[in-house]
Design a protein around this motif. Structure first.
Motif, PDB file in Angstrom:
ATOM      1  N   SER A 195       0.827  -1.192   0.000  1.00 32.67           N
ATOM      2  CA  SER A 195       0.000   0.000   0.000  1.00 32.67           C
ATOM      3  C   SER A 195       0.872   1.257   0.000  1.00 32.67           C
ATOM      4  N   ARG A 196       1.979   1.221   0.732  1.00 31.01           N
ATOM      5  CA  ARG A 196       2.883   2.376   0.713  1.00 31.01           C
ATOM      6  C   ARG A 196       3.517   2.514  -0.658  1.00 31.01           C
ATOM      7  N   ALA A 197       3.898   1.412  -1.264  1.00 37.38           N
ATOM      8  CA  ALA A 197       4.504   1.463  -2.594  1.00 37.38           C
ATOM      9  C   ALA A 197       3.495   1.987  -3.602  1.00 37.38           C
ATOM     10  N   ALA A 198       2.256   1.538  -3.499  1.00 37.94           N
ATOM     11  CA  ALA A 198       1.232   2.010  -4.422  1.00 37.94           C
ATOM     12  C   ALA A 198       0.991   3.497  -4.227  1.00 37.94           C
ATOM     13  N   SER A 199       0.944   3.931  -2.983  1.00 36.22           N
ATOM     14  CA  SER A 199       0.755   5.348  -2.694  1.00 36.22           C
ATOM     15  C   SER A 199       1.941   6.140  -3.223  1.00 36.22           C
ATOM     16  N   GLY A 200       3.140   5.633  -3.017  1.00 33.61           N
ATOM     17  CA  GLY A 200       4.328   6.308  -3.526  1.00 33.61           C
ATOM     18  C   GLY A 200       4.306   6.392  -5.041  1.00 33.61           C
ATOM     19  N   ALA A 201       3.859   5.335  -5.687  1.00 38.15           N
ATOM     20  CA  ALA A 201       3.764   5.336  -7.145  1.00 38.15           C
ATOM     21  C   ALA A 201       2.753   6.370  -7.609  1.00 38.15           C
ATOM     22  N   PHE A 202       1.640   6.478  -6.892  1.00 37.60           N
ATOM     23  CA  PHE A 202       0.636   7.477  -7.254  1.00 37.60           C
ATOM     24  C   PHE A 202       1.206   8.876  -7.090  1.00 37.60           C
ATOM     25  N   GLU A 203       1.883   9.119  -5.984  1.00 39.52           N
ATOM     26  CA  GLU A 203       2.467  10.441  -5.744  1.00 39.52           C
ATOM     27  C   GLU A 203       3.515  10.781  -6.794  1.00 39.52           C
ATOM     28  N   ARG A 204       4.325   9.793  -7.191  1.00 36.03           N
ATOM     29  CA  ARG A 204       5.304  10.039  -8.259  1.00 36.03           C
ATOM     30  C   ARG A 204       4.595  10.356  -9.569  1.00 36.03           C
ATOM     31  N   GLY A 205       3.503   9.652  -9.832  1.00 36.37           N
ATOM     32  CA  GLY A 205       2.738   9.912 -11.049  1.00 36.37           C
ATOM     33  C   GLY A 205       2.159  11.313 -11.068  1.00 36.37           C
ATOM     34  N   VAL A 206       1.620  11.740  -9.931  1.00 29.78           N
ATOM     35  CA  VAL A 206       1.069  13.093  -9.822  1.00 29.78           C
ATOM     36  C   VAL A 206       2.179  14.128  -9.987  1.00 29.78           C
ATOM     37  N   ALA A 207       3.327  13.876  -9.372  1.00 31.63           N
ATOM     38  CA  ALA A 207       4.459  14.801  -9.504  1.00 31.63           C
ATOM     39  C   ALA A 207       4.913  14.891 -10.961  1.00 31.63           C
TER      40      ALA A 207
END
Length: 86
Positions: free
Chosen positions: A12-24
């Motif tokens: 879940s943290r990795a998925a959240s991190g991936a989402f945040e990287r995508g948004v960035a």
């Protein structure tokens, strides 16, 4: 049991991190080009820290899974100008 909990939380943290990287990456793309589309599926955006984000794949996957996104994540995408997230 604690190791199992750690393993459960890790994706879940990795998925959240991936989402945040995508948004960035999307924010960076918009700042550079002035728009959020169209973006080809093969487009890769390189963040200032050197991280490569497959922005086209991120957007395609995120759009297809938008029904599962939280309201907060949808709002982040809508704020960047993605009409399908509004």
């Amino acid at each position: 049991m604690p190791p199992e909990q750690a393993e459960t939380k890790k994706p879940s943290r990795a998925a959240s991190g991936a989402f945040e990287r995508g948004v960035a990456a999307l924010a960076q793309y918009k700042a550079r080009t002035g728009s959020v589309g169209p973006i080809s599926r093969s487009h890769v955006e390189v963040l200032p820290d050197g991280t490569e984000v497959k922005l086209g794949v991120f957007l395609s996957n995120t759009k297809s899974r938008r029904a599962k996104l939280t309201a907060d994540k949808l709002q982040q995408l809508a704020d960047l100008g993605l009409e399908w997230a509004a």
